[in-house]
Design a protein around this motif. Structure first.
Motif: not given
Length: 225
Positions: A169, A172, A195-196
């Protein structure tokens, strides 16, 4: 056309292969987020190739490496470091612990995590510096990366996020905080870095069909380091 019928579009000095001096310049269309991941060889190589291309146009490029400390079969001094050092406008730094994570090289998870988290904090500093700089202007080739860069390569950050060495996170959030004109290139991860990938403009999976390590070859000087 000239009087003798020759095409004057190819005048002396117009050879596209002829080298030209590298002068500091600013890109007009940078600002995308690129992600290079997969189980194939070539993710870092592709990112450095883009960095070389950008530096050749006079743009300021910096590479921050996560988890690239090496292993017992790889020399401390890699060929790419020497090449980058010789190229104006391209710089690098390494935040990786010596030895790959989970490579049974004597280092433990805490050591790797500490170095990776330090790298993430350094990435924040570099992105904040780019946000405070005017990316529409050229930077001197020798200017510190802390004064702003046009392209930032975060090498192996995908691995660090996938393996929990840094909080995905937070990676991100780092991407979402970047200035509009900064070209951000992220590499690494045999598993898709979910996550990206959904906030990236370019996502490339580098797939493996065959790899010499499977037939007993170790990393080779000049190709892997």
């Amino acid at each position: 056309m000239t009087d003798d019928g020759a095409d004057d579009a190819t005048q002396p000095g117009d050879d596209p292969l002829e080298p030209r001096p590298i002068e500091p310049a600013a890109p007009e269309e940078f600002g995308l987020v690129q992600v290079w991941w997969g189980d194939g060889k070539g993710k870092t190589t592709a990112a450095m190739g883009m960095g070389m291309r950008a530096a050749g146009h006079g743009y300021r490029v910096h590479m921050l490496q996560f988890m690239k400390g090496g292993t017992g079969t790889v020399e401390d001094v890699r060929g790419e470091y020497n090449a980058v050092h010789a190229l104006p406008g391209f710089s690098y730094e390494n935040s990786g612990h010596y030895g790959w994570h989970r490579f049974h090289d004597g280092t433990d998870d805490d050591e790797h995590a500490a170095r990776a988290k330090g790298g993430l904090e350094r990435a924040r500093e570099l992105i904040e510096a780019a946000g405070e700089a005017d990316l529409s202007t050229p930077f001197d080739a020798d200017a510190p990366a802390d004064e702003g860069v046009h392209m930032l390569i975060l090498d192996e950050i995908g691995y660090a996020g996938n393996r929990g060495l840094v909080d995905p996170d937070e990676v991100r959030e780092l991407i979402e905080s970047k200035p509009d004109d900064l070209e951000l290139v992220l590499t690494g991860g045999h598993e898709r870095p979910e996550f990206v990938t959904d906030i990236a403009d370019l996502v490339t999976e580098v797939g493996k069909e065959a790899h010499p390590i499977e037939t007993g070859h170790s990393a080779r000087k000049g190709t892997e380091f």
